[in-house]
Write a protein that holds these residues in place. Structure first.
Motif, short mmCIF file in Angstrom:
data_model
loop_
_atom_site.label_atom_id
_atom_site.label_comp_id
_atom_site.label_asym_id
_atom_site.label_seq_id
_atom_site.Cartn_x
_atom_site.Cartn_y
_atom_site.Cartn_z
N UNK A 190 0.86 -1.19 0.00
CA UNK A 190 0.00 0.00 0.00
C UNK A 190 0.89 1.23 0.00
N UNK A 191 0.61 2.15 -0.90
CA UNK A 191 1.41 3.37 -1.04
C UNK A 191 1.19 4.38 0.07
N UNK A 192 2.01 5.43 0.06
CA UNK A 192 1.93 6.50 1.06
C UNK A 192 0.57 7.19 1.04
N UNK A 193 -0.14 7.13 -0.10
CA UNK A 193 -1.47 7.74 -0.20
C UNK A 193 -2.57 6.80 0.31
N UNK A 194 -2.19 5.67 0.92
CA UNK A 194 -3.11 4.68 1.49
C UNK A 194 -3.91 3.91 0.45
N UNK A 195 -3.44 3.88 -0.79
CA UNK A 195 -4.16 3.13 -1.83
C UNK A 195 -3.25 2.08 -2.46
#
Length: 176
Positions: free
Chosen positions: A116-121
């Protein structure tokens, strides 16, 4: 000279033929799962389709903690929060052990870790190591199935869940 109705019929037949060809090439969506976190917040919808001797899982999830999370298919189509224990054990219709790195594995329900990326997606595009939605040893049996996301990384070898921590999100897999 051909009539207008003849030209329209010819073009309609051609368009229908192209549509049928494209449909035959595209995998059909045979099931979906609305994934919820422990508070009941929707994170996204995943789609499931038979893909040869496996099941493909695709979609986008938003709102997860950034980092790597274990993901598994479970034997019961229930996602009672907050711990999602109602989803039961991992889907394993054959005598295999947990983990893709286990010499005696993997379970049919052992999926790859999600990053999961830093943008929570995260864009989900994975498949099971084996199995089918409705064929021999079906995922979608009488009590259904669920997809579960865990708090931490699955080590791909340790039973029963790869030391992947608590169940933090769950979706009931529903067939069409």
């Amino acid at each position: 000279m051909r009539s207008v109705s003849s030209l329209v019929a010819t073009r309609a037949t051609a368009v229908l033929g192209v549509a049928l060809l494209l449909a035959a090439r595209s995998p059909s969506v045979d099931a979906t799962a609305k994934v919820l976190d422990a508070t009941g917040r929707e994170l996204g919808v995943l789609t499931f389709a038979d893909a040869g001797a496996a099941i493909s899982v695709t979609g986008t999830l938003r709102g997860l903690t950034p980092g790597v999370h274990g993901v598994h298919l479970h034997t019961v189509g229930r996602c009672d929060g907050p711990d999602f224990a109602s989803a039961g054990a991992h889907w394993s219709p054959t005598p295999k052990q947990h983990g893709r790195a286990n010499p005696d594995g993997p379970h049919h329900g052992d999926l790859m870790n999600l990053t999961v990326g830093a943008d929570s997606s995260v864009v989900v595009k994975m498949s099971t190591p084996a199995g089918s939605l409705r064929g021999e040893h079906p995922l979608l049996d009488a009590d259904g199935a669920a997809i579960v996301i865990h708090a931490t990384t699955d080590d791909d070898k340790t039973a029963p869940s790869g030391n992947s921590g608590a169940r933090i999100a769950c979706g009931v897999v529903s067939g069409s």
